[in-house]
Design an enzyme around this catalytic site. Structure first.
Site, PDB file in Angstrom:
ATOM      1  NE  ARG A 232      -5.392  -0.988 -33.299  1.00 43.42           N
ATOM      2  CZ  ARG A 232      -5.337  -0.383 -34.472  1.00 43.42           C
ATOM      3  NH1 ARG A 232      -5.324   0.938 -34.533  1.00 43.42           N
ATOM      4  NH2 ARG A 232      -5.321  -1.063 -35.592  1.00 43.42           N
TER       5      ARG A 232
ATOM      6  CB  SER B 245      -5.409  -7.977 -32.764  1.00 39.89           C
ATOM      7  OG  SER B 245      -5.712  -8.150 -34.134  1.00 39.89           O
TER       8      SER B 245
ATOM      9  CD  GLU C 136      -5.747  -4.211 -30.186  1.00 37.67           C
ATOM     10  OE1 GLU C 136      -6.774  -3.794 -30.747  1.00 37.67           O
ATOM     11  OE2 GLU C 136      -4.763  -4.636 -30.831  1.00 37.67           O
TER      12      GLU C 136
END
Length: 348
Positions: free
Chosen positions: A160, A239, A340
Site C-alpha cells: 500500500r 478499507s 489508508e
C-alpha cells in the site's frame, strides 16, 4: 478545461463528505492536467489532485486552493500491454481487460476510483496488487517541470505504498501501463484463501478468468465494497485502516496480549522478518463489530474495515469514530492502526 469557484467536493468523493474547493478545475487531456498543475505551482497555490475520490477524507472546511479533477480518458491494448489514462474508471478498465481475455488485474475487480490512483497506493485485493503488473507510469514531475516515465522498479512499490505516496507533492500520474497475460481464458494463480475456497481449488491453481472477475465482484458486494448510491454501507473510503506490519518485538508483544485473551491472531509473513496481521480482526476483537456506532457515522454493517457515512455525517463525525477505533485497538492489543485514505485538511 472547466473551472468552477466555491465548488462542492463531497459529491466527488465516495464518502460524500468534505467542504468546498476554492477553485475546481476539471482537465480532460494530459496537456490540460500539466497546464493546471503548472499554473497552481507558479502561483504558489495549494493543489489537490482528485481522481475518483474513493481514497480521500476531506475536512469540513474544504480545500483553500485549486482542486484538479482528472477526467482524462484512454484505454489502449497492444497485445498484452494495456495503457490507461489516469482518469479512466478503474473498475470499468478491469472489466474491459477481462473481456479481452487478459489476466493480471481480474482480482482487483470492483475497486472504486481512477486508474491514476492505483500506482500511488499500490492498490491490492484478493491476493493481487498492481505492482505485479505495472510496467511503467507516465507522470508530470513538478520538481523538474517535465513529463517522465518511471519503470516498475523506480516506482518503489511496497505494501500500500509507492514513490508517489512517499513524495505526494512531486508527481501527478498521467498514464499507467500494465503487462498482462493471455492465459487461454484462465486467471492468474489464485493467491487468496477466500477465493480458493469459493472455487474449491487449492491456492496457486488457476480458474476461469471471467468467473474469477465475477466472484470477486460478488465477494466485494457482500462486504459493501462495490459502490451503490442506495446503500449507505458503500458510502465509505473502502478499507479505512491498513493491515499492520509488525517487527519481531512488536509482534511478540502483540502475541502476548492476544494470548491473555485466549485469541489466535491471523499472521502472514512480510519482508525483512516482519509479520502482517489483520486490521479487521483487531477491530472486531477490540469490541468494534459490524455496524458499531450510534451516530451519523458508523462501521459498515457488512465489514468492520469500512467506516461509513449514513447520510448526514460530517467529516468530524467520521474522524471521531476512527479515533475511537484506533485508540481501542491500541489499548487492547498495543498495535497502532494507520489510516489508508489520504487526509486533506484533517488528521487522526
Amino acid at each position: 478545461m472547466l473551472e468552477e469557484l466555491d465548488a462542492p467536493l463531497a459529491p466527488l468523493t465516495t464518502l460524500r463528505l468534505g467542504g468546498p474547493a476554492r477553485r475546481l478545475v476539471t482537465a480532460h487531456t494530459d496537456d490540460e492536467v500539466v497546464a493546471a498543475v503548472r499554473a497552481a505551482d507558479t502561483a504558489g497555490e495549494p493543489l489537490l489532485v482528485l481522481g475518483g475520490g474513493s481514497n480521500l477524507v476531506i475536512g469540513d472546511a474544504g480545500f483553500p486552493g485549486t482542486v484538479l479533477r482528472i477526467a482524462t480518458t484512454g484505454f489502449a491494448l497492444d497485445g498484452t500491454v494495456l495503457e490507461l489514462a489516469a482518469g479512466e474508471v478503474w473498475a470499468d478498465a478491469v472489466a474491459r481487460a477481462v473481456g479481452a481475455g487478459l489476466a493480471g488485474i481480474e482480482f482487483l475487480a470492483g475497486i472504486p476510483g481512477s486508474a491514476g490512483a492505483t500506482p500511488v497506493q499500490n492498490v491490492g485485493a484478493y491476493g493481487q496488487e498492481v505492482a505485479q503488473t505495472i510496467t511503467e507510469v507516465v507522470a508530470y514531475d513538478r520538481r523538474a517541470d517535465e513529463v517522465v516515465t518511471l519503470s516498475n522498479a523506480e516506482c518503489a512499490f511496497s505494501y500500500r505504498h509507492s514513490r508517489f505516496k512517499a513524495d505526494p507533492e512531486r508527481y501527478v500520474v498521467l498514464r499507467v501501463r500494465f503487462g498482462l497475460e493471455d492465459a487461454a481464458g484462465l486467471s492468474t494463480p489464485v493467491r487468496y484463501a477466500e477465493v480458493a475456497k469459493h472455487f474449491g481449488v487449492v491456492q496457486d491453481e488457476r480458474v476461469d478468468l471471467r468467473a474469477a472477475h465475477g466472484a470477486v465482484l460478488g465477494l466485494r458486494a457482500g462486504k459493501g465494497m462495490v459502490l451503490d448510491p442506495a446503500d449507505h454501507d458503500t458510502w465509505s473510503a473502502g478499507s479505512f485502516f491498513t493491515n499492520p506490519v509488525l517487527g519481531p518485538e512488536q509482534y511478540a508483544a502483540f502475541l502476548a496480549l492476544a494470548a491473555e485473551r485466549e485469541l489466535t491472531a491471523p499472521a502472514y509473513p512480510a519482508p525483512d522478518g516482519h509479520t502482517k496481521t489483520s486490521a479487521a480482526w483487531l477491530i472486531d476483537r477490540a469490541g468494534f463489530g459490524r455496524g458499531y456506532g450510534s451516530g451519523p457515522a458508523t462501521l459498515s454493517t457488512k465489514h468492520t474495515l469500512a467506516l461509513t457515512n449514513r447520510g448526514a455525517a460530517t467529516t468530524e463525525d467520521l474522524l471521531a469514530l476512527a479515533r475511537e477505533i484506533r485508540d481501542g485497538v491500541r489499548t487492547a492489543f498495543g498495535v497502532e492502526l494507520v489510516n489508508e485514505p489520504v487526509m486533506v485538511g484533517v488528521s487522526l
